[in-house]
Structures are given as structure tokens and as C-alpha cells.
Design a protein around this motif. Structure first.
Motif, PDB file in Angstrom:
ATOM      1  N   GLU A 264       0.854  -1.189   0.000  1.00 29.24           N
ATOM      2  CA  GLU A 264       0.000   0.000   0.000  1.00 29.24           C
ATOM      3  C   GLU A 264       0.888   1.235   0.000  1.00 29.24           C
ATOM      4  O   GLU A 264       1.514   1.582   1.002  1.00 29.24           O
ATOM      5  CB  GLU A 264      -0.916  -0.040   1.222  1.00 29.24           C
ATOM      6  N   ALA A 265       0.955   1.912  -1.148  1.00 27.53           N
ATOM      7  CA  ALA A 265       1.931   2.978  -1.358  1.00 27.53           C
ATOM      8  C   ALA A 265       1.691   4.190  -0.475  1.00 27.53           C
ATOM      9  O   ALA A 265       2.641   4.873  -0.074  1.00 27.53           O
ATOM     10  CB  ALA A 265       1.932   3.390  -2.826  1.00 27.53           C
ATOM     11  N   VAL A 266       0.419   4.492  -0.166  1.00 34.41           N
ATOM     12  CA  VAL A 266       0.127   5.668   0.660  1.00 34.41           C
ATOM     13  C   VAL A 266       0.762   5.531   2.034  1.00 34.41           C
ATOM     14  O   VAL A 266       1.378   6.471   2.560  1.00 34.41           O
ATOM     15  CB  VAL A 266      -1.387   5.885   0.788  1.00 34.41           C
ATOM     16  N   ALA A 267       0.633   4.353   2.632  1.00 37.74           N
ATOM     17  CA  ALA A 267       1.245   4.121   3.940  1.00 37.74           C
ATOM     18  C   ALA A 267       2.760   4.230   3.853  1.00 37.74           C
ATOM     19  O   ALA A 267       3.409   4.832   4.735  1.00 37.74           O
ATOM     20  CB  ALA A 267       0.846   2.747   4.473  1.00 37.74           C
ATOM     21  N   GLU A 268       3.339   3.668   2.794  1.00 39.80           N
ATOM     22  CA  GLU A 268       4.792   3.740   2.606  1.00 39.80           C
ATOM     23  C   GLU A 268       5.250   5.198   2.526  1.00 39.80           C
ATOM     24  O   GLU A 268       6.229   5.591   3.161  1.00 39.80           O
ATOM     25  CB  GLU A 268       5.188   2.996   1.327  1.00 39.80           C
ATOM     26  N   ASP A 269       4.546   5.997   1.759  1.00 38.14           N
ATOM     27  CA  ASP A 269       4.927   7.401   1.592  1.00 38.14           C
ATOM     28  C   ASP A 269       4.801   8.167   2.908  1.00 38.14           C
ATOM     29  O   ASP A 269       5.654   9.019   3.230  1.00 38.14           O
ATOM     30  CB  ASP A 269       4.046   8.059   0.530  1.00 38.14           C
ATOM     31  N   ARG A 270       3.744   7.897   3.654  1.00 41.34           N
ATOM     32  CA  ARG A 270       3.550   8.597   4.922  1.00 41.34           C
ATOM     33  C   ARG A 270       4.657   8.244   5.924  1.00 41.34           C
ATOM     34  O   ARG A 270       5.122   9.108   6.684  1.00 41.34           O
ATOM     35  CB  ARG A 270       2.189   8.258   5.514  1.00 41.34           C
ATOM     36  N   LEU A 271       5.072   6.985   5.922  1.00 47.80           N
ATOM     37  CA  LEU A 271       6.135   6.573   6.834  1.00 47.80           C
ATOM     38  C   LEU A 271       7.480   7.158   6.411  1.00 47.80           C
ATOM     39  O   LEU A 271       8.265   7.634   7.245  1.00 47.80           O
ATOM     40  CB  LEU A 271       6.218   5.048   6.880  1.00 47.80           C
TER      41      LEU A 271
ATOM     42  N   PHE B 188       9.418   7.413  13.147  1.00 46.87           N
ATOM     43  CA  PHE B 188       9.013   6.355  12.214  1.00 46.87           C
ATOM     44  C   PHE B 188       8.214   5.249  12.900  1.00 46.87           C
ATOM     45  O   PHE B 188       7.121   4.878  12.442  1.00 46.87           O
ATOM     46  CB  PHE B 188      10.251   5.762  11.532  1.00 46.87           C
ATOM     47  N   ASP B 189       8.745   4.712  14.000  1.00 46.40           N
ATOM     48  CA  ASP B 189       8.056   3.612  14.685  1.00 46.40           C
ATOM     49  C   ASP B 189       6.706   4.054  15.240  1.00 46.40           C
ATOM     50  O   ASP B 189       5.722   3.305  15.180  1.00 46.40           O
ATOM     51  CB  ASP B 189       8.933   3.058  15.818  1.00 46.40           C
ATOM     52  N   PHE B 190       6.657   5.275  15.783  1.00 50.25           N
ATOM     53  CA  PHE B 190       5.393   5.795  16.297  1.00 50.25           C
ATOM     54  C   PHE B 190       4.384   5.956  15.160  1.00 50.25           C
ATOM     55  O   PHE B 190       3.206   5.585  15.290  1.00 50.25           O
ATOM     56  CB  PHE B 190       5.634   7.140  16.988  1.00 50.25           C
ATOM     57  N   ALA B 191       4.839   6.486  14.044  1.00 55.20           N
ATOM     58  CA  ALA B 191       3.959   6.689  12.896  1.00 55.20           C
ATOM     59  C   ALA B 191       3.441   5.349  12.373  1.00 55.20           C
ATOM     60  O   ALA B 191       2.265   5.235  11.997  1.00 55.20           O
ATOM     61  CB  ALA B 191       4.700   7.433  11.790  1.00 55.20           C
ATOM     62  N   ARG B 192       4.301   4.351  12.371  1.00 57.83           N
ATOM     63  CA  ARG B 192       3.874   3.039  11.874  1.00 57.83           C
ATOM     64  C   ARG B 192       2.779   2.452  12.754  1.00 57.83           C
ATOM     65  O   ARG B 192       1.807   1.884  12.256  1.00 57.83           O
ATOM     66  CB  ARG B 192       5.069   2.075  11.805  1.00 57.83           C
TER      67      ARG B 192
ATOM     68  N   SER C 168     -11.284  -2.346   0.925  1.00 58.72           N
ATOM     69  CA  SER C 168     -11.068  -2.334   2.376  1.00 58.72           C
ATOM     70  C   SER C 168      -9.668  -2.857   2.657  1.00 58.72           C
ATOM     71  O   SER C 168      -9.310  -3.955   2.219  1.00 58.72           O
ATOM     72  CB  SER C 168     -12.114  -3.196   3.082  1.00 58.72           C
ATOM     73  N   ILE C 169      -8.877  -2.071   3.373  1.00 62.65           N
ATOM     74  CA  ILE C 169      -7.454  -2.367   3.572  1.00 62.65           C
ATOM     75  C   ILE C 169      -7.196  -2.794   5.005  1.00 62.65           C
ATOM     76  O   ILE C 169      -7.637  -2.144   5.958  1.00 62.65           O
ATOM     77  CB  ILE C 169      -6.599  -1.139   3.223  1.00 62.65           C
ATOM     78  N   LEU C 170      -6.472  -3.911   5.151  1.00 60.03           N
ATOM     79  CA  LEU C 170      -6.068  -4.444   6.458  1.00 60.03           C
ATOM     80  C   LEU C 170      -4.550  -4.344   6.546  1.00 60.03           C
ATOM     81  O   LEU C 170      -3.830  -5.071   5.857  1.00 60.03           O
ATOM     82  CB  LEU C 170      -6.511  -5.910   6.606  1.00 60.03           C
ATOM     83  N   TYR C 171      -4.045  -3.449   7.389  1.00 61.12           N
ATOM     84  CA  TYR C 171      -2.604  -3.254   7.510  1.00 61.12           C
ATOM     85  C   TYR C 171      -1.977  -4.285   8.450  1.00 61.12           C
ATOM     86  O   TYR C 171      -2.496  -4.523   9.548  1.00 61.12           O
ATOM     87  CB  TYR C 171      -2.281  -1.857   8.037  1.00 61.12           C
ATOM     88  N   LEU C 172      -0.845  -4.838   8.034  1.00 61.06           N
ATOM     89  CA  LEU C 172      -0.041  -5.654   8.933  1.00 61.06           C
ATOM     90  C   LEU C 172       0.661  -4.737   9.931  1.00 61.06           C
ATOM     91  O   LEU C 172       0.790  -3.531   9.702  1.00 61.06           O
ATOM     92  CB  LEU C 172       0.995  -6.453   8.140  1.00 61.06           C
ATOM     93  N   ASP C 173       1.140  -5.296  11.032  1.00 55.63           N
ATOM     94  CA  ASP C 173       1.849  -4.474  12.021  1.00 55.63           C
ATOM     95  C   ASP C 173       3.164  -3.953  11.458  1.00 55.63           C
ATOM     96  O   ASP C 173       3.621  -2.862  11.809  1.00 55.63           O
ATOM     97  CB  ASP C 173       2.119  -5.283  13.294  1.00 55.63           C
ATOM     98  N   GLU C 174       3.771  -4.740  10.593  1.00 55.91           N
ATOM     99  CA  GLU C 174       5.008  -4.314   9.933  1.00 55.91           C
ATOM    100  C   GLU C 174       5.109  -5.018   8.587  1.00 55.91           C
ATOM    101  O   GLU C 174       4.572  -6.119   8.404  1.00 55.91           O
ATOM    102  CB  GLU C 174       6.227  -4.624  10.794  1.00 55.91           C
ATOM    103  N   PRO C 175       5.773  -4.405   7.605  1.00 59.67           N
ATOM    104  CA  PRO C 175       5.864  -5.006   6.276  1.00 59.67           C
ATOM    105  C   PRO C 175       6.761  -6.242   6.266  1.00 59.67           C
ATOM    106  O   PRO C 175       7.642  -6.396   7.115  1.00 59.67           O
ATOM    107  CB  PRO C 175       6.454  -3.881   5.426  1.00 59.67           C
TER     108      PRO C 175
END
Length: 347
Positions: free
Chosen positions: A170-177, A195-199, A288-295
Motif C-alpha cells: 500500500e503505497a500511501v502508507a509507505e509514503d507517509r512513513l 518512524f516507529d510511532f507513525a507506523r 477495504s485495507i487491512l494493515y499488517l503491524d510491519e511489512p
């Protein structure tokens, strides 16, 4: 010092009231009607079934502004009962009158579970789908109407629903991080520690409704559930689950899964499918997007396996929870529970 307040748990009656009130505002109806993919699919799905609708009695469950009821009259329906629980029913009456269809369409203000009709119906039409298909739990009302009002051998439009899942980057999350690595260059202030807080904030347990680019999909999708509205029971649709497996296209990083659905209108010639896939034209449902805790990094043919379950929140039954179990490559299985809306899922 203020003490934390306890989350309010509404009973089902209150939840229903809040749900129906949300449909009393013009915004949601504007959004649905402006969705040309959705509205034209229903229009064509109804008109293509004119042989089964002409001269017949139709029940429109959750009629809203009454647009589907109007389509049914245009397809030749003898009589349509447009059942709508929210106050938008008053506007539907005006729309019916404006289109000179008051002799054919009766707007019934109430829930399908509580109203009474003077006769059984030949056809049920309903636009009941929510985000990730099951959000809002309106399918229960359609099945109730089927069991109480539909004649044997009657028609349901649409009659089939299918759920799909795919791994994505998901590119939007990548860009925000990655933003936090650019702050120093712009303002000479190092904020990489954010970074970790934002993630944690971004890749949380919310089901995010957004559009997914086809370039971000990392494998062929998997269909994990199918609902036949002629056969499904209310008990079966309370908990919709299925297994999935993928092989990745190439080297990338999986940071989320996305869900979407399709519904099918049977027809005289060939079925018409309304799809909310990222590979199709965008609808207001998006994905509908389900984010993992980390990539997790993957390469060509990395195997991803797991199971997903959609169920109503115990605290807010019209909202859904999604529980995901997945194994990516050689990693151990990971589990995560997601929520959509104001619900709070019980782990």
C-alpha cells in the motif's frame, strides 16, 4: 486529573436507530447515486430481467430515494413496495409522485422486519452491500424478506455475492512513513525517531476504506467466500470466513491485504457482475485495507497462506470485525483483528 471514560455499548435498538438516522441525510444518497458503476449496474441488472419483472410484484428492501423501485416500474413491474426505514422515505414519496408512478409504487416507511404487506412478491431487489460487503448487516433484512414475502421460485436481484482478498504494497502508507526521513533535509531537524510511532498509528487495527492501485497488488486475488442469496441463512452470514493462498509476482514488500466484493445479477442471456475490484472502475465502496503491524519482504513465488473471518462486532452489531491469520514465506503465522466504524472487537 480526569479518569478514562468507559466505552458506551449501545443495545441493538439504539444501533439500528443510529444506522437509519445516517440515511436521513442527503450526503449518503448523493454519493450512491453519483456512483455510476453502482447505479447503472442496478439499472441494467433490473432492465435485463424485464421478462421476469413485467406484470409482477416487487419488494425493494432499503429503498432509499426509490431509484431502484423506479427502475423496476420502467422494467414493467405491476406494483412495487419500496420499504425504507429512515426518514428519506418522505423524499422517496415525492420522487415517486414527480415521476408519476404513485399508482405503481407504494413507499412503506418502516423496517422490513416490522411492516406488513398485503401480498407476497415475485421479485426482491435490494442494494444491501456495505464496505467489505458485510458492513451494516443489511443482508439480514434481505434474507428476512426472502423468507417472509418471496413466492417460491421468485427472483432476487442481485442473487450472488463473492468476497476476494489479495496481498498489497500500500503505497500511501509507505509514503507517509518515509516522510519522517525527509524532514531533516527540508528543515534541518532530524525526526527519524518518529518512524516507529507513525507506523503504529498508520498500520493499526482499523479497516481502512480507500482505493488500491493495481500496481500495488502483489499476486492474483483469491476468492474466499461466496453467498447464494437463495440459500444463505441468517446464521451462516453472521460469520463469513474462508482460506486463501497466493504466490507473489516479484520482489516487493507486503504491508497490507485488501478486500473487495462482487455481486451478480442473473439474466436472460448472461449474468451482469458489479465488481468493486481494484482492477475495475472505481465505486464508492472502493476497497477495504487491512494493515499488517510491519511489512514483510517477498520475492517471486513467495507463498502466502491464511484464513480470514468477517463477523459483526458484539458491541456494535451493524459494524464488522475482520480476523486475519496469515503466513508469509517462512515466517511464523501472524494473527490480527481489525474493526470498521466505531466498533470495538473482542479479541
Amino acid at each position: 486529573m480526569s479518569l478514562p471514560t468507559k466505552k458506551r455499548k449501545f443495545d441493538r435498538t439504539t444501533q439500528d436507530k443510529l444506522y437509519f438516522e445516517s440515511y436521513s441525510d442527503v450526503t449518503i444518497h448523493e454519493e450512491m447515486l453519483a456512483d455510476k458503476v453502482r447505479t447503472n449496474s442496478y439499472r441494467l441488472g433490473i432492465l435485463r430481467n424485464y421478462k421476469s419483472i413485467r406484470g409482477k410484484v416487487v419488494l425493494d428492501v432499503g429503498a432509499g430515494t426509490g431509484v431502484l423501485s423506479v427502475f423496476c416500474v420502467q422494467a414493467g413491474a405491476k406494483r412495487v413496495y419500496a420499504v425504507e426505514a429512515s426518514s428519506i422515505a418522505e423524499q422517496a414519496k415525492k420522487i415517486v409522485k414527480l415521476n408519476k408512478m404513485e399508482d405503481a409504487i407504494t413507499v412503506v416507511h418502516g423496517t422490513v422486519e416490522t411492516i406488513e404487506l398485503p401480498e407476497s412478491v415475485d421479485v426482491i431487489v435490494s442494494e444491501w452491500m456495505g464496505y467489505a460487503l458485510m458492513h451494516e448487516s443489511m443482508l439480514h433484512s434481505v434474507l428476512f424478506a426472502r423468507d417472509k414475502w418471496l413466492k417460491p421460485g421468485g427472483l432476487i436481484l442481485p442473487s450472488l455475492a463473492e468476497l476476494y482478498i489479495a496481498p498489497i504494497n500500500e503505497a500511501v502508507a509507505e509514503d507517509r512513513l518515509n516522510f519522517w526521513y525527509t524532514v531533516k533535509e527540508q528543515y534541518d531537524v532530524d525526526m527519524t525517531c518518529m518512524f516507529d510511532f507513525a507506523r503504529k498509528c498508520i498500520m493499526n487495527n482499523e479497516i481502512v476504506v480507500n482505493s488500491v492501485s493495481v500496481e500495488d497488488v502483489l499476486s492474483h486475488p483469491a476468492k474466499f467466500a461466496e453467498l447464494d442469496l437463495y440459500k444463505a441463512t441468517t446464521e451462516q452470514v453472521k460469520r463469513v470466513s474462508g482460506a486463501f493462498s497466493f504466490e507473489c509476482f516479484g520482489s516487493s514488500s507486503v504491508n497490507a491485504f485488501c478486500l473487495w466484493f462482487s455481486v451478480t445479477f442473473q439474466g436472460e442471456d448472461k449474468p451482469l457482475v458489479l465488481s468493486t475490484s481494484p482492477f475495475k472502475q472505481e465505486t464508492h465502496w472502493k476497497q477495504s485495507i487491512l494493515y499488517l503491524d510491519e511489512p514483510v519482504d517477498v520475492v517471486q513465488d513467495t507463498k502466502i497462506m491464511g484464513e480470514i473471518t468477517l463477523s459483526p462486532s458484539e458491541k456494535s452489531p451493524r459494524h464488522i470485525c475482520a480476523h486475519l491469520d496469515c503466513t508469509i514465506g517462512e515466517q511464523k503465522m501472524k494473527s490480527k483483528t481489525f474493526k470498521l466504524g466505531e466498533s470495538h472487537c473482542d479479541e
